[in-house]
Design a protein around this motif. Structure first.
Motif, PDB file in Angstrom:
ATOM      1  N   ARG A 171       0.873  -1.257  -0.132  1.00  0.00           N
ATOM      2  CA  ARG A 171      -0.007   0.237  -0.070  1.00  0.00           C
ATOM      3  C   ARG A 171       1.050   1.216   0.007  1.00  0.00           C
ATOM      4  N   MET A 172       1.974   1.233   0.756  1.00  0.00           N
ATOM      5  CA  MET A 172       2.813   2.370   0.529  1.00  0.00           C
ATOM      6  C   MET A 172       3.434   2.570  -0.847  1.00  0.00           C
ATOM      7  N   ARG A 173       3.828   1.404  -1.275  1.00  0.00           N
ATOM      8  CA  ARG A 173       4.217   1.562  -2.779  1.00  0.00           C
ATOM      9  C   ARG A 173       3.192   2.175  -3.482  1.00  0.00           C
ATOM     10  N   ALA A 174       2.091   1.778  -3.501  1.00  0.00           N
ATOM     11  CA  ALA A 174       0.797   2.378  -4.228  1.00  0.00           C
ATOM     12  C   ALA A 174       0.687   3.644  -4.055  1.00  0.00           C
ATOM     13  N   GLN A 191      -1.830  13.293   2.753  1.00  0.00           N
ATOM     14  CA  GLN A 191      -1.958  13.718   4.028  1.00  0.00           C
ATOM     15  C   GLN A 191      -2.325  12.900   5.000  1.00  0.00           C
ATOM     16  N   ALA A 192      -3.196  11.983   4.978  1.00  0.00           N
ATOM     17  CA  ALA A 192      -3.496  10.821   5.810  1.00  0.00           C
ATOM     18  C   ALA A 192      -2.350  10.125   6.345  1.00  0.00           C
ATOM     19  N   SER A 197       0.379   7.494  12.610  1.00  0.00           N
ATOM     20  CA  SER A 197       1.387   7.611  13.837  1.00  0.00           C
ATOM     21  C   SER A 197       2.410   6.520  13.433  1.00  0.00           C
ATOM     22  N   ASP A 198       2.468   5.747  12.191  1.00  0.00           N
ATOM     23  CA  ASP A 198       3.073   4.750  11.971  1.00  0.00           C
ATOM     24  C   ASP A 198       4.544   5.409  11.329  1.00  0.00           C
ATOM     25  N   ARG A 199       5.668   5.197  11.598  1.00  0.00           N
ATOM     26  CA  ARG A 199       7.011   6.000  11.170  1.00  0.00           C
ATOM     27  C   ARG A 199       6.750   5.392   9.549  1.00  0.00           C
ATOM     28  N   TRP A 352     -10.776   7.936   6.924  1.00  0.00           N
ATOM     29  CA  TRP A 352     -10.088   6.791   6.355  1.00  0.00           C
ATOM     30  C   TRP A 352      -8.711   6.274   7.120  1.00  0.00           C
ATOM     31  N   ASP A 353      -8.494   5.324   7.679  1.00  0.00           N
ATOM     32  CA  ASP A 353      -7.463   4.814   8.577  1.00  0.00           C
ATOM     33  C   ASP A 353      -6.401   4.024   7.773  1.00  0.00           C
ATOM     34  N   LEU A 354      -5.222   4.658   7.741  1.00  0.00           N
ATOM     35  CA  LEU A 354      -4.122   3.932   7.162  1.00  0.00           C
ATOM     36  C   LEU A 354      -3.627   2.364   8.078  1.00  0.00           C
ATOM     37  N   ASP A 355      -4.012   2.663   9.168  1.00  0.00           N
ATOM     38  CA  ASP A 355      -3.496   1.345   9.912  1.00  0.00           C
ATOM     39  C   ASP A 355      -4.323   0.041   9.375  1.00  0.00           C
TER      40      ASP A 355
END
Length: 362
Positions: A171-174, A191-192, A197-199, A352-355
């Motif tokens: 998901r980060m690469r996307a 921005q999200a 909180s995840d580095r 929307w929650d990235l975690d």
């Protein structure tokens, strides 16, 4: 990869000998034969496909790694035929390597295949590599050098993955790839990630900010230039260079005054970014550092930065340090690189929650 003599390599090697060597597990594969895989004829390609799965898996992976090295330094080499059928290899490492070798071959059929691999491949490293490769197509689409309708599909696919439940790295690469898009919905995703909180999401967000070319991110990037975590700080410094943030000039110059205490990645990022930003005091700072540095490799980087600074000072495009439109792919074993018709639902944008990759229930 073994060295080979270029003059000896210029002789024609019968492809039957290449096939025989590939299948000979008692001897290392001769490096002199590696260029034989460039510009494969239909006959030789068919012969290779016939015996491909008879080659030991690790040898197939090593072969693509060696060919990738040649491709990086010899732009006339063309291993695309081999790489394209290697996308179907049962070994994930081979599929990942094949994607990496094809990222700068912008073809519609490859874009579609990368989208399929992103959403369906069983291996997360392959999916991450596919997400990264798709960034190049968005980049070309923004330059009107790739069909806009397919660019829309790519962005939709990437956003679907970002908001989904795939592995975080995928998901980060996307996110990093979709940051090339000028669609107005993308900043909310970046921005999200920045606020998560995840580095690792923060690092990914900074990478995306730099890639976006949008000066609206300047305050966010500047706020992380003195971050206590070197990985975050290095990404912020790189982003400052990509965005050519003038306000970052003096902080980066000050940073290099104590270069010996800096993390290696932060130090190199500061050198490169200053060469892109240019302006008062930059040349003096880099020249002073060059006089004191003892590491030859690092001295070469500073020298190249000073050459790049010549382009910047003349008002030309940066020459030595044009950042690649693709993130350098991280080692699989080391986790230490147009959407005109789609819009984020305003109601769900903030929730929307990235975690967990999903929207929170109200």
């Amino acid at each position: 990869m073994q060295d080979y003599d270029q003059e000896e390599n210029n002789r024609q090697i019968p492809f039957s000998e290449v096939i025989e060597a590939l299948l000979n597990n008692q001897q290392p594969f001769p490096a002199i034969m590696l260029p034989s895989f460039s510009d494969l004829s239909e006959e030789n390609l068919a012969a290779l496909q016939t015996i491909w799965l008879q080659i030991q898996p690790q040898r197939r992976a090593a072969l693509l790694e060696d060919l990738d090295e040649i491709q990086d330094r010899d732009t006339l080499s063309d291993f695309s035929s081999l790489s394209q059928f290697a996308l179907e290899d049962p070994l994930p490492k081979v599929r990942t390597q094949a994607i990496d070798m094809l990222w700068d071959w912008p073809q519609k059929q490859l874009a579609r295949q990368f989208m399929r691999m992103l959403e369906n491949d069983p291996d997360e490293n392959v999916r991450a590599a596919a997400a990264t490769a798709l960034g190049n197509y968005i980049y070309l689409g923004e330059l009107d050098e790739f069909p806009s309708d397919l660019s829309v599909q790519i962005v939709e696919t990437l956003v679907r993955v970002i908001k989904g439940k795939d592995d975080k790295t995928v998901r980060m690469r996307a996110l990093e790839s979709v940051s090339y898009s000028s669609n107005e919905a993308i900043p909310a995703l970046i921005q999200a990630a920045f606020q998560d909180s995840d580095r690792e999401w923060l690092i990914s967000a900074l990478f995306a900010m730099g890639r976006s070319g949008d000066e609206a991110w300047n305050p966010n990037v500047l706020s992380c230039l003195d971050h206590s975590v070197p990985e975050v700080q290095a990404e912020a410094v790189r982003a400052a260079g990509e965005l050519e943030i003038q306000e970052a000039r003096q902080p980066l110059i000050d940073m290099l005054e104590e270069y010996e205490t800096l993390d290696d990645n932060v130090r190199i990022a500061a050198v490169v970014s200053l060469s892109r930003i240019g302006g008062e005091g930059v040349r003096q700072s880099l020249e002073a550092m060059l006089e004191e540095i003892n590491d030859d490799e690092e001295a070469d980087i500073i020298s190249a930065a000073l050459e790049n600074l010549d382009f910047v000072d003349l008002g030309l495009l940066p020459g030595m340090f044009d950042f690649s439109p693709i993130r350098p792919h991280e080692d699989d074993e080391d986790d230490s690189d147009y959407l005109e018709d789609w819009e984020l639902d305003d109601e769900n944008e903030e929730d929307w929650d990235l975690d967990n990759g999903a929207e929170e229930d109200e």
